[in-house]
Design a protein around this motif. Structure first.
Motif, PDB file in Angstrom:
ATOM      1  N   GLY A  53      55.729   5.769-102.054  1.00 48.97           N
ATOM      2  CA  GLY A  53      56.174   6.087-103.423  1.00 48.97           C
ATOM      3  C   GLY A  53      54.943   6.398-104.243  1.00 48.97           C
ATOM      4  O   GLY A  53      54.353   5.510-104.862  1.00 48.97           O
ATOM      5  N   ILE A  54      54.521   7.659-104.206  1.00 48.18           N
ATOM      6  CA  ILE A  54      53.253   8.018-104.860  1.00 48.18           C
ATOM      7  C   ILE A  54      53.466   9.027-105.986  1.00 48.18           C
ATOM      8  O   ILE A  54      52.591   9.814-106.295  1.00 48.18           O
ATOM      9  N   GLY A  55      54.640   8.949-106.595  1.00 49.34           N
ATOM     10  CA  GLY A  55      54.904   9.793-107.752  1.00 49.34           C
ATOM     11  C   GLY A  55      55.769  11.003-107.418  1.00 49.34           C
ATOM     12  O   GLY A  55      56.165  11.194-106.270  1.00 49.34           O
ATOM     13  N   ILE A  56      56.076  11.750-108.455  1.00 55.30           N
ATOM     14  CA  ILE A  56      57.000  12.887-108.301  1.00 55.30           C
ATOM     15  C   ILE A  56      56.446  14.147-108.940  1.00 55.30           C
ATOM     16  O   ILE A  56      55.503  14.078-109.740  1.00 55.30           O
ATOM     17  N   ARG A  57      57.058  15.283-108.605  1.00 54.20           N
ATOM     18  CA  ARG A  57      56.813  16.551-109.297  1.00 54.20           C
ATOM     19  C   ARG A  57      58.165  17.114-109.718  1.00 54.20           C
ATOM     20  O   ARG A  57      59.078  17.206-108.893  1.00 54.20           O
ATOM     21  N   PRO A  58      58.309  17.477-110.972  1.00 55.58           N
ATOM     22  CA  PRO A  58      59.568  18.093-111.411  1.00 55.58           C
ATOM     23  C   PRO A  58      59.853  19.375-110.629  1.00 55.58           C
ATOM     24  O   PRO A  58      58.922  20.107-110.269  1.00 55.58           O
ATOM     25  N   ASN A  59      61.127  19.637-110.364  1.00 55.15           N
ATOM     26  CA  ASN A  59      61.518  20.839-109.623  1.00 55.15           C
ATOM     27  C   ASN A  59      61.603  22.032-110.574  1.00 55.15           C
ATOM     28  O   ASN A  59      62.667  22.346-111.109  1.00 55.15           O
TER      29      ASN A  59
ATOM     30  N   LEU B 285      52.399  12.685 -98.979  1.00 54.25           N
ATOM     31  CA  LEU B 285      51.014  12.299 -98.679  1.00 54.25           C
ATOM     32  C   LEU B 285      50.180  13.502 -98.258  1.00 54.25           C
ATOM     33  O   LEU B 285      48.968  13.560 -98.512  1.00 54.25           O
ATOM     34  N   GLU B 286      50.851  14.477 -97.631  1.00 53.95           N
ATOM     35  CA  GLU B 286      50.141  15.693 -97.192  1.00 53.95           C
ATOM     36  C   GLU B 286      49.466  16.380 -98.377  1.00 53.95           C
ATOM     37  O   GLU B 286      48.435  17.036 -98.214  1.00 53.95           O
ATOM     38  N   GLU B 287      50.069  16.223 -99.586  1.00 55.05           N
ATOM     39  CA  GLU B 287      49.484  16.858-100.775  1.00 55.05           C
ATOM     40  C   GLU B 287      48.175  16.175-101.169  1.00 55.05           C
ATOM     41  O   GLU B 287      47.434  16.679-102.008  1.00 55.05           O
ATOM     42  N   PHE B 288      47.911  15.006-100.563  1.00 55.99           N
ATOM     43  CA  PHE B 288      46.639  14.300-100.795  1.00 55.99           C
ATOM     44  C   PHE B 288      45.779  14.328 -99.529  1.00 55.99           C
ATOM     45  O   PHE B 288      44.878  13.516 -99.350  1.00 55.99           O
ATOM     46  N   GLY B 289      46.153  15.222 -98.605  1.00 52.71           N
ATOM     47  CA  GLY B 289      45.324  15.424 -97.415  1.00 52.71           C
ATOM     48  C   GLY B 289      45.569  14.459 -96.270  1.00 52.71           C
ATOM     49  O   GLY B 289      44.796  14.420 -95.325  1.00 52.71           O
ATOM     50  N   VAL B 290      46.642  13.644 -96.347  1.00 53.22           N
ATOM     51  CA  VAL B 290      46.941  12.719 -95.240  1.00 53.22           C
ATOM     52  C   VAL B 290      48.065  13.327 -94.395  1.00 53.22           C
ATOM     53  O   VAL B 290      49.102  13.698 -94.932  1.00 53.22           O
TER      54      VAL B 290
END
Ligand code: FDA
Ligand code: NAD
Length: 426
Positions: A257-263, A128-133
């Motif tokens: 559960g707001i999605g993923i980023r490939p490593n 969530l931090e990646e969306f500013g929360v």
């Protein structure tokens, strides 16, 4: 100081387990193969974490769901790897990769070298931090990607019997966790920005069936908005979720559960990336010929659609891994990977499967007030995607087959009239 292997698999998830089995089927020798995984356990079927693992009665626990039981194959326990002479380097993060020297450096300072590398690093949950929360590191907030997360979720559910959970996100994790929370007798409110759940795949009509079903189980939906902040109590726990419109949802626990980023971070600047993943060819080989990529992290050509896609599903992880190993071990025999995308989910008494591509015009069929219904997607005059809820094994096989054949559809009305019968007649 370091160790040297012919084959190294970087990552120890679903794809790694299926690759290991394929290596043994194709005659890898003792001491040739190594798997390096940040996780402390041998590869397991990750889908179990949002399903059987969360059940209140008789939950699934390792070793029952090590790969490759999910595809009715052998169950690869740590003992199996030992017997096969496959080195499992667990609880070990790889910090950097040097493709010129063909070495990997672990967090413990060990250098492991390879002749052929298979990257199977999967993905991480978006924070969530990646969306500013801020505040998602509070102890009653959890994500769900690995066994550590799943244990946290189980502990939280046990700590708040009959309590309130807020589920952030209306995708796969949100839907499957909401169902598991309900089964654990927790009150659930789901919050997501789209107009309906599973917006990446479901049509509004399909979504409304599942939302109604969830509502009948007591789940409350707050759609078209996101959270703006957490209200944190004096113990540092989240006491409530505050939404964009200012409304306040008291919460004992929060599941995100707001999605993923490939490593891919270790490989940026060293390999060609596309669609957020590592670009590979039909042999799952990257822009470096000694390096292959499989599973969630790989962006590969989907022949059926003439496009590079990155898929985030277990069937694709299993099959791409096996294909890469086959291409490595028998390069002259192997044809290009020809994959039919396949997604599924099971929640409560419901179960659906989807094959192909959800592009173009949608034709719904079946009984949306009953238990078996579905949809076809027709794009540029061809059937390209099929969805079915509540099907039998034969019916699922039929929709898979018809989608792979991509038949020309001249009369949409006729397709609608025939419904599932169209697939069954092929
Ligand atoms: P996966 O994530 O399985 O493995 C990656 C591995 O690499 C991990 O072990 C990780 O620790 C390791 N790693 C990463 N970076 C590393 C580094 N630098 N050093 C060392 N190790 C490193 N799909 C589906 O089709 N049906 C379903 O029902 C479900 N259900 C489901 C539930 C849950 C809770 C999740 C999280 C996911 C699913 N999925 C799913 C998706 C499916 O699990 C997913 O597509 C596969 O696990 C992908 O397999 P990979 O091996 O690519 O990644
Ligand atoms: P997802 O992409 O399925 O869904 C993400 C959801 O997050 C969106 O539907 C949206 O509602 C929500 N969202 C996005 N940004 C948001 C924001 N700023 N605030 C609030 N909500 C926001 O991802 P997921 O559900 O997190 O699943 C993670 C991964 O696990 C995916 O790769 C998925 O394929 C996999 N998975 C698959 C299955 C399955 O195939 N049955 C089951 C579980 C997990």
């Amino acid at each position: 100081m370091g160790r040297a292997f012919v084959y190294v698999i970087l990552g120890g998830g679903v794809a790694a387990g299926y690759a290991a089995l394929e290596f043994t089927k194709r005659g890898v020798s003792h001491g040739e193969l190594c798997i390096i995984s940040e996780e402390p356990v041998a590869p397991y079927e990750r889908p179990a974490l949002s399903k059987g693992f969360l059940l209140p009665e008789d939950p699934s626990r390792l070793p029952s769901f090590h790969t490759c039981v999910g595809a009715n194959e052998e169950r690869l326990t740590p003992k199996w790897y030992k017997e096969q002479g496959i080195e499992l380097v667990l609880g070990t993060q790889v910090k950097s990769a040097d493709f010129r020297r063909k070495t990997l450096l672990t967090a413990a300072g060990e250098t492991i070298s390879y002749k052929i590398l298979i990257i199977a690093t999967g993905a991480r949950a978006l924070k969530l931090e990646e969306f500013g929360v801020k505040g998602s590191d509070a102890e009653n907030v959890c994500y769900l990607r690995d066994m550590g997360d799943a244990n946290t979720l189980v502990d939280l559910m046990k700590s708040f019997p009959g309590g309130n959970a807020v589920v952030i996100g209306g995708g796969y994790i949100g839907m499957e966790c909401a169902a598991s929370l309900v089964i654990n007798k927790i009150n659930v409110t789901m919050v997501f920005p789209e107009e309906h759940c599973m917006a990446r795949l479901f049509t509004p009509k399909i979504a409304s069936y599942y939302e109604d079903y969830y509502k009948s189980k007591g789940v409350r939906f707050i759609k078209g908005t996101v959270l703006s902040s957490f209200e944190i109590d004096s113990d540092g726990k989240v006491a409530a979720v505050i939404l964009k419109d200012g409304s306040r949802l008291p919460s004992d626990m929060v599941v995100v559960g707001i999605g993923i980023r490939p490593n891919t971070s270790l490989f940026e600047g060293q390999l060609t990336l596309e669609k957020g993943g590592i670009k590979v060819n039909g042999k799952m080989q990257s822009s470096n010929s000694s390096v292959y990529a499989v599973g969630d992290v790989a962006a590969f050509p989907v022949k059926l659609f003439g496009e590079i896609r990155r898929l985030e599903h277990v069937d694709s992880a299993r099959k791409s891994a096996r294909h890469a190993v086959a291409a490595i071990m028998e390069p002259n025999k192997m044809s290009e990977f020809d994959y039919l995308p396949f997604f599924y989910s099971r929640v409560f008494a419901l179960s659906w499967q989807f094959y192909g591509d959800n592009a173009g015009e949608v034709i719904h069929f079946g009984d949306f007030s009953g238990s078996t219904f579905g949809a076809y997607w027709v794009n540029k005059g061809h059937l390209v995607g099929s969805f079915l809820e509540g099907g039998t094994k034969d019916e699922y096989e039929a929709i898979a087959k018809v989608t792979r054949l991509k038949p020309a559809i001249e009369n949409i009305g006729e397709l609608e009239r025939q419904g599932l019968g169209f697939a069954l007649a092929i």
